[in-house]
Design a protein around this motif. Structure first.
Motif, mmCIF file in Angstrom:
data_model
loop_
_atom_site.group_PDB
_atom_site.id
_atom_site.type_symbol
_atom_site.label_atom_id
_atom_site.label_comp_id
_atom_site.label_asym_id
_atom_site.label_seq_id
_atom_site.Cartn_x
_atom_site.Cartn_y
_atom_site.Cartn_z
ATOM 1 N N ARG A 49 0.819 -1.215 0.000
ATOM 2 C CA ARG A 49 0.000 0.000 0.000
ATOM 3 C C ARG A 49 0.853 1.265 0.000
ATOM 4 O O ARG A 49 0.333 2.368 -0.006
ATOM 5 N N GLY A 50 2.169 1.095 0.017
ATOM 6 C CA GLY A 50 3.060 2.243 -0.098
ATOM 7 C C GLY A 50 3.577 2.815 1.202
ATOM 8 O O GLY A 50 4.229 3.856 1.203
ATOM 9 N N VAL A 51 3.298 2.153 2.326
ATOM 10 C CA VAL A 51 3.812 2.634 3.613
ATOM 11 C C VAL A 51 5.305 2.340 3.687
ATOM 12 O O VAL A 51 5.745 1.225 3.429
ATOM 13 N N THR A 52 6.105 3.330 4.054
ATOM 14 C CA THR A 52 7.549 3.142 4.092
ATOM 15 C C THR A 52 7.958 2.139 5.167
ATOM 16 O O THR A 52 7.438 2.137 6.282
ATOM 17 N N VAL A 53 8.927 1.296 4.806
ATOM 18 C CA VAL A 53 9.430 0.288 5.743
ATOM 19 C C VAL A 53 10.127 0.938 6.927
ATOM 20 O O VAL A 53 10.179 0.368 8.023
ATOM 21 N N LEU A 54 10.656 2.145 6.733
ATOM 22 C CA LEU A 54 11.332 2.842 7.826
ATOM 23 C C LEU A 54 10.407 3.040 9.029
ATOM 24 O O LEU A 54 10.832 2.976 10.180
ATOM 25 N N VAL A 55 9.138 3.283 8.751
ATOM 26 C CA VAL A 55 8.142 3.456 9.820
ATOM 27 C C VAL A 55 7.483 2.119 10.157
ATOM 28 O O VAL A 55 7.256 1.802 11.328
ATOM 29 N N CYS B 226 6.675 -5.182 -4.239
ATOM 30 C CA CYS B 226 8.107 -4.888 -4.215
ATOM 31 C C CYS B 226 8.379 -3.442 -4.645
ATOM 32 O O CYS B 226 7.889 -2.987 -5.681
ATOM 33 N N GLY B 227 9.177 -2.733 -3.870
ATOM 34 C CA GLY B 227 9.486 -1.339 -4.182
ATOM 35 C C GLY B 227 10.191 -1.169 -5.508
ATOM 36 O O GLY B 227 9.940 -0.209 -6.246
ATOM 37 N N ALA B 228 11.083 -2.102 -5.849
ATOM 38 C CA ALA B 228 11.803 -2.016 -7.120
ATOM 39 C C ALA B 228 10.855 -2.170 -8.301
ATOM 40 O O ALA B 228 11.004 -1.496 -9.324
ATOM 41 N N VAL B 229 9.872 -3.049 -8.164
ATOM 42 C CA VAL B 229 8.879 -3.246 -9.226
ATOM 43 C C VAL B 229 8.052 -1.981 -9.414
ATOM 44 O O VAL B 229 7.825 -1.524 -10.545
ATOM 45 N N ILE B 230 7.600 -1.400 -8.315
ATOM 46 C CA ILE B 230 6.790 -0.184 -8.381
ATOM 47 C C ILE B 230 7.590 0.959 -9.001
ATOM 48 O O ILE B 230 7.085 1.703 -9.850
ATOM 49 N N VAL C 85 27.011 -0.484 -11.518
ATOM 50 C CA VAL C 85 26.023 0.599 -11.460
ATOM 51 C C VAL C 85 24.804 0.082 -10.692
ATOM 52 O O VAL C 85 24.314 -1.016 -10.962
ATOM 53 N N SER C 86 24.326 0.849 -9.723
ATOM 54 C CA SER C 86 23.223 0.379 -8.885
ATOM 55 C C SER C 86 21.969 0.145 -9.721
ATOM 56 O O SER C 86 21.764 0.759 -10.765
ATOM 57 N N LEU C 87 21.107 -0.741 -9.225
ATOM 58 C CA LEU C 87 19.948 -1.180 -9.986
ATOM 59 C C LEU C 87 19.042 -0.031 -10.381
ATOM 60 O O LEU C 87 18.553 0.041 -11.517
ATOM 61 N N PHE C 88 18.794 0.888 -9.449
ATOM 62 C CA PHE C 88 17.863 1.970 -9.734
ATOM 63 C C PHE C 88 18.461 2.973 -10.723
ATOM 64 O O PHE C 88 17.755 3.522 -11.566
ATOM 65 N N LEU D 121 8.085 0.312 -12.897
ATOM 66 C CA LEU D 121 6.869 0.612 -13.665
ATOM 67 C C LEU D 121 6.621 2.112 -13.731
ATOM 68 O O LEU D 121 6.192 2.639 -14.773
ATOM 69 N N SER D 122 6.909 2.806 -12.651
ATOM 70 C CA SER D 122 6.732 4.255 -12.628
ATOM 71 C C SER D 122 7.677 4.943 -13.606
ATOM 72 O O SER D 122 7.263 5.844 -14.351
ATOM 73 N N VAL D 123 8.935 4.521 -13.628
ATOM 74 C CA VAL D 123 9.907 5.104 -14.547
ATOM 75 C C VAL D 123 9.495 4.863 -15.995
ATOM 76 O O VAL D 123 9.609 5.750 -16.856
ATOM 77 N N CYS D 124 8.978 3.678 -16.278
ATOM 78 C CA CYS D 124 8.568 3.321 -17.643
ATOM 79 C C CYS D 124 7.202 3.884 -18.010
ATOM 80 O O CYS D 124 6.740 3.707 -19.140
ATOM 81 N N LYS D 125 6.544 4.536 -17.041
ATOM 82 C CA LYS D 125 5.218 5.140 -17.264
ATOM 83 C C LYS D 125 4.203 4.084 -17.711
ATOM 84 O O LYS D 125 3.412 4.294 -18.635
ATOM 85 N N LEU D 126 4.246 2.939 -17.021
ATOM 86 C CA LEU D 126 3.311 1.848 -17.260
ATOM 87 C C LEU D 126 2.757 1.402 -15.909
ATOM 88 O O LEU D 126 3.191 1.889 -14.866
ATOM 89 N N ASN D 127 1.804 0.461 -15.914
ATOM 90 C CA ASN D 127 1.231 0.004 -14.655
ATOM 91 C C ASN D 127 1.260 -1.516 -14.553
ATOM 92 O O ASN D 127 1.639 -2.217 -15.495
ATOM 93 N N HIS D 128 0.858 -2.030 -13.380
ATOM 94 C CA HIS D 128 0.888 -3.470 -13.155
ATOM 95 C C HIS D 128 0.037 -4.225 -14.183
ATOM 96 O O HIS D 128 0.449 -5.277 -14.676
#
Length: 451
Positions: free
Chosen positions: A20-26, A405-409, A115-118, A412-419
């Motif tokens: 649901r997008g809640v950060t793991v830090l919290v 998964c945060g990397a998946v989200i 080079v890092s994944l992101f 998809l956001s970078v590619c301007k596509l959705n699940h």
């Protein structure tokens, strides 16, 4: 019983709220305290201060140099245009008729180069879009192409990868980043050829159905513009990382004289050192040789350094949660249940690691928790530490990329596509292919004994 319920409830809550997008830090510290409260074994605040924080801090202490060196290196490769130059060169050599191969190979080279994944995802998105558009391959396949090159074999399977997940088991098992080379290469081949074969099949099927690239507005392909170093100069930092990693790992830090020197001083050789040194030397090389391509050097380095903080704190927070779960008596019951399964020990390793990665939605997070709470039990099974190293991180790269998964989200956001548009093909690359590969690798090792 209350402890078991606490573990199960908080694990599902972690997966649900992360999706649901809640950060793991919290999320992680709250759920860690909730688990302690429900179990009734540890006061919630004691669980936070005396268990969660020491576990999280220990992870940061072990891996912060790897994270920051990799983040700065990746940022510089992107800011100088070196990553773009490498991608252009490969795409030109392979050609538009093999667009899927070009995207996957270029992405995997950058990832395997450190080079890092992101950063790879942001650098490769415009190149990949251009290549698929020229070949009239549906854009919905782009996330799967990028994920195959960045999130699979170059991250977990290919021996020598400087990605930080490949350095994590070295601290616990005394291995190095080249652990189990035969198994790693076998797994990489299964993922690469199986993945590219599947994506080309999907592209041909779409073509027969009359589906082309599609109409996509505001694609953001402006990143293709600007000066960039030639291919020779652009590839040099990656070559530096390769060479230094290999020489330091296999010769310098592997020598008895060096190990004895550290032992005499009361220390031990750390498996992350070759990666940190290789990336650091490459950073200095970029700053000197590509100075003319950098507009704001200090800001670029600052952004890279700051960019390393969120990933490491996210993972450390998950490790802290795992530390609290580990301290509960109910966890011992669950662990004994896993150990008692009537399957080969190596499969217990793979299953438990990929389940943890799936729950937290992170390969590194799942690996970190598995190493923290299960590494001693795995070693006690008598499995070769190199095999443990390779199987654990390959398995972590399976269920880690479920929809939450945060990397998946991010991808998809970078590619301007959705699940709905892209996740089926993406899951085939990042869930199915790695799980098939690690299963084959485990069976191969059990049958042949090869490492």
């Amino acid at each position: 019983m209350l402890g078991v319920i606490a573990i199960i409830l908080t694990l599902f809550a972690l997966m649900y709220f992360a999706y649901r997008g809640v950060t793991v830090l919290v999320l992680a510290p709250i759920l860690a305290m909730t688990a302690a409260l429900l179990s009734g074994e540890i006061p919630a605040l004691s669980a936070l201060s005396d268990v969660f924080m020491p576990a999280a801090a220990s992870y940061i202490a072990k891996y912060f140099p790897v994270f920051i060196a990799g983040a700065v290196f990746g940022k510089l490769m992107g800011a100088t245009g070196a990553a773009r130059s490498i991608a252009h060169y490969i795409s030109e050599k392979i050609g538009p008729n093999y667009a899927i191969y070009a995207v996957v190979v270029a992405t995997s080279l950058l990832t395997y180069g450190g080079v890092s994944l992101f950063v790879v995802v942001f650098a490769m998105y415009p190149i990949g879009s251009m290549l698929l558009k020229e070949a009239d391959v549906p854009k919905r396949l782009l996330p799967a192409c990028l994920a195959l090159g960045a999130f699979t074999f170059t991250m977990t399977a290919l021996p020598g990868s400087p990605q930080y997940i490949n350095t994590m088991p070295t601290v616990y098992f005394g291995t190095d980043i080249y652990a189990a080379p035969i198994l790693g290469i076998l797994g990489s081949m299964i993922i690469f050829f199986g993945g590219t074969g599947f994506l080309n099949y999907r592209a041909k099927k779409a073509k027969l159905a009359g589906e082309g690239y599609g109409v996509h507005l505001n694609e953001g392909l402006e990143d293709l513009e600007g000066d960039a170093p030639g291919f020779g100069l652009a590839i040099a930092p990656i070559a530096i990382v390769f060479v230094l990693n290999f020489v330091l790992t296999k010769f310098y830090f592997a020598s008895d004289a060096v190990r004895a020197k550290y032992a005499a001083a009361g220390y031990a050789v750390n498996g992350t050192w070759p990666v940190v040194i290789g990336l650091s030397v490459a950073v200095v090389f970029i700053l000197i040789s590509m100075k003319s391509y950098l507009r704001e050097t200090n800001k670029t380095i600052f952004d890279g350094a700051v960019g390393s903080l969120l990933p490491i704190f996210n993972t450390a927070s998950e490790v802290g949660y795992g530390g609290v779960i580990k301290s509960l008596a109910a966890f011992t019951t669950l662990k004994l249940g896993i150990v008692a399964l009537t399957i080969p020990s190596l499969f217990k390793v793979g299953i438990s690691t990929t389940l943890l990665a799936g729950i937290v939605g992170s390969a590194s997070g799942g690996t970190a928790i598995a190493l923290e709470v299960l590494s001693k039990d795995f070693l006690a099974m008598g499995i070769n530490p190199e095999v443990l190293h390779r199987v654990m991180i390959m398995a972590a790269g399976g269920l880690d990329s479920l929809p939450h998964c945060g990397a998946v989200i991010t991808l998809l956001s970078v590619c301007k596509l959705n699940h709905k548009q892209s996740y089926i093909d993406l899951a085939a690359m990042t869930v199915a292919a790695p799980l098939i590969a690690v299963t084959c690798v485990m069976i191969f090792h059990l049958v042949t004994g090869l490492v």
